[in-house]
Design a protein around this motif. Sequence first.
Motif, short mmCIF file in Angstrom:
data_model
loop_
_atom_site.label_atom_id
_atom_site.label_comp_id
_atom_site.label_asym_id
_atom_site.label_seq_id
_atom_site.Cartn_x
_atom_site.Cartn_y
_atom_site.Cartn_z
N ILE A 183 11.68 55.77 -24.60
CA ILE A 183 11.32 56.99 -25.32
C ILE A 183 12.32 57.21 -26.44
CG2 ILE A 183 11.03 59.49 -25.17
CD1 ILE A 183 10.12 59.17 -22.32
N ASN A 184 11.82 57.39 -27.65
CA ASN A 184 12.64 57.77 -28.79
C ASN A 184 12.37 59.23 -29.11
OD1 ASN A 184 13.60 55.15 -29.05
ND2 ASN A 184 11.95 54.55 -30.44
N ILE A 185 13.41 59.99 -29.43
CA ILE A 185 13.23 61.41 -29.72
C ILE A 185 14.03 61.83 -30.94
CG2 ILE A 185 12.91 61.92 -27.25
CD1 ILE A 185 15.66 63.26 -27.26
N CYS A 186 13.54 62.88 -31.59
CA CYS A 186 14.28 63.62 -32.62
C CYS A 186 14.20 65.09 -32.24
CB CYS A 186 13.66 63.44 -34.01
SG CYS A 186 13.97 61.82 -34.75
N TRP A 187 15.31 65.84 -32.43
CA TRP A 187 15.26 67.25 -32.07
C TRP A 187 16.25 68.05 -32.93
CZ3 TRP A 187 18.62 63.96 -29.82
CH2 TRP A 187 19.89 64.42 -29.53
N ARG A 188 16.04 69.35 -32.94
CA ARG A 188 16.92 70.28 -33.63
C ARG A 188 16.79 71.64 -32.95
NH1 ARG A 188 13.39 73.39 -36.66
NH2 ARG A 188 11.42 72.36 -37.19
N GLU A 189 17.74 72.51 -33.23
CA GLU A 189 17.63 73.86 -32.68
C GLU A 189 16.43 74.55 -33.32
OE1 GLU A 189 20.89 76.41 -31.90
OE2 GLU A 189 22.36 74.79 -32.15
N ALA A 190 15.73 75.33 -32.52
CA ALA A 190 14.48 75.95 -32.98
C ALA A 190 14.70 76.90 -34.14
CB ALA A 190 13.81 76.68 -31.82
N THR A 191 15.88 77.48 -34.25
CA THR A 191 16.16 78.46 -35.31
C THR A 191 16.58 77.79 -36.62
OG1 THR A 191 18.43 78.66 -34.51
CG2 THR A 191 16.80 80.25 -33.69
N SER A 192 16.70 76.46 -36.62
CA SER A 192 17.15 75.75 -37.81
C SER A 192 16.04 74.89 -38.36
CB SER A 192 18.36 74.88 -37.48
OG SER A 192 18.71 74.07 -38.59
N GLU A 193 15.96 74.80 -39.69
CA GLU A 193 14.99 73.93 -40.33
C GLU A 193 15.56 72.54 -40.59
OE1 GLU A 193 13.45 75.69 -43.84
OE2 GLU A 193 12.77 77.53 -42.86
N TYR A 194 16.86 72.37 -40.38
CA TYR A 194 17.51 71.11 -40.71
C TYR A 194 18.34 70.64 -39.51
CZ TYR A 194 16.38 72.91 -45.34
OH TYR A 194 15.72 73.44 -46.41
N CYS A 230 18.42 62.21 -34.03
CA CYS A 230 17.47 61.21 -33.57
C CYS A 230 18.20 60.05 -32.90
CB CYS A 230 16.65 60.65 -34.73
SG CYS A 230 15.70 61.89 -35.63
N TYR A 231 17.63 59.56 -31.84
CA TYR A 231 18.09 58.29 -31.28
C TYR A 231 17.05 57.77 -30.31
CZ TYR A 231 19.66 60.87 -27.09
OH TYR A 231 19.73 61.66 -25.98
N GLY A 232 17.14 56.46 -30.05
CA GLY A 232 16.25 55.84 -29.10
C GLY A 232 16.83 55.92 -27.70
N ALA A 233 16.31 55.08 -26.84
CA ALA A 233 16.71 55.14 -25.43
C ALA A 233 18.03 54.41 -25.22
CB ALA A 233 15.61 54.54 -24.56
N VAL A 234 19.06 54.83 -25.96
CA VAL A 234 20.36 54.18 -25.84
C VAL A 234 20.96 54.36 -24.44
CG1 VAL A 234 20.88 54.33 -28.29
CG2 VAL A 234 21.50 56.22 -26.79
N LEU A 235 20.54 55.42 -23.77
CA LEU A 235 21.11 55.67 -22.45
C LEU A 235 20.60 54.68 -21.41
CD1 LEU A 235 21.02 59.53 -22.59
CD2 LEU A 235 23.05 58.16 -22.19
N VAL A 236 19.48 54.02 -21.65
CA VAL A 236 19.02 52.96 -20.76
C VAL A 236 20.08 51.86 -20.68
CG1 VAL A 236 17.29 51.17 -20.40
CG2 VAL A 236 16.59 53.44 -21.15
#
Length: 344
Positions: free
Chosen positions: A227-238, A242-248
């Motif tokens: 699973i690859n994800i990108c995320w940010r705080e909901a109150t921020s537009e910027y 992002c990173y891939g499944a590096v924890l695997v």
Amino acid sequence: MKRRIIAAIFTGMLITASFPAIAHAEIENPEDYMGIWYANYVIYSDESSERHNVAEYLNQYLEMRLMEDGSAYMEMSYNSEEPDSAEILKVSWKLEDGKILVSLEEGDIYLDTVDGEFVGSLDEDTQVIFGRELVQTGEAQSLDNLDDLEDSEKAKIPKENPYIYHPETDNPEEIIARYLGAANLEKGYEVSLDEDNGTFTAHWAGDEYYDPRDYVGSYRITDDNYINICWREATSEYGDKCYGAVLVDRWNQFTINEDLGNLAEVMTAMANDINSGRVFTAYRTEITEGSENQGAVKFIDEDYEVSYSYQIIPGADPMVTLTRYDSEYDYEQVYTNYQLREML
């Protein structure tokens, strides 16, 4: 991953099993096998033959009772913590070609003895190990509930890499929550998915030091079931991270084999992680054993070297601790492979 094969037992959709592909001893006295048996482990021979505890790995429960009159009963549940809620099926058994054949409407299970264990074959690649006593770890010993256990107890529990996505379990929320927890050094994220759009929201309830936080993000399941994800705080537009499944890979890098065969490699990986900018290699790592399961270890990077004392707690998931007194800052550095494999 073939979890759905063992799961099929519990839902009454068992496929017809073939004879075991592994060596077995013929059952001559079936009366010796009458009574209650518990499904404790599942083995997938096409996946390194590692044993997975049925309660912990699948969160499922199966009790089988063989009766002398040729009848049999199976109690099955999806929740290993609540065996009393299991469904009960009445089936039949007979001795066939030195094996006990348990017949269900949907298929058969062949049971025989292998190296002194009672083994049920679901197909040529999948076996279930039955025992007279229930070996149940389940939710009470899941990765999120280890904090209250002693280290010696943690090391006894076999643990699967928690960052690998299994399509059969439909658990991307759990893995994304672990990703966020590893990145932010926090636990307890509540994740909701919008599968149609490939997006998610996450909420962290906060603690005595920090206020609650909400996140928005996107995710993608790769062809390799990462699973690859990108995320940010909901109150921020910027500020998307992002990173891939590096924890695997990180989990595997800091996990010691039960036979301690990769101990030097894991300790060297720990030293590289602790000493940012250094490149230690396992073949130059010098381990000096003291008393049992403890001693000293020296890591070397060209003309630089650093030494730690180490202690090993052996088990199904061994733990190693590296300790070093830092005279410059007057404190003792203590690290375990458990800590490092769960944080970015």
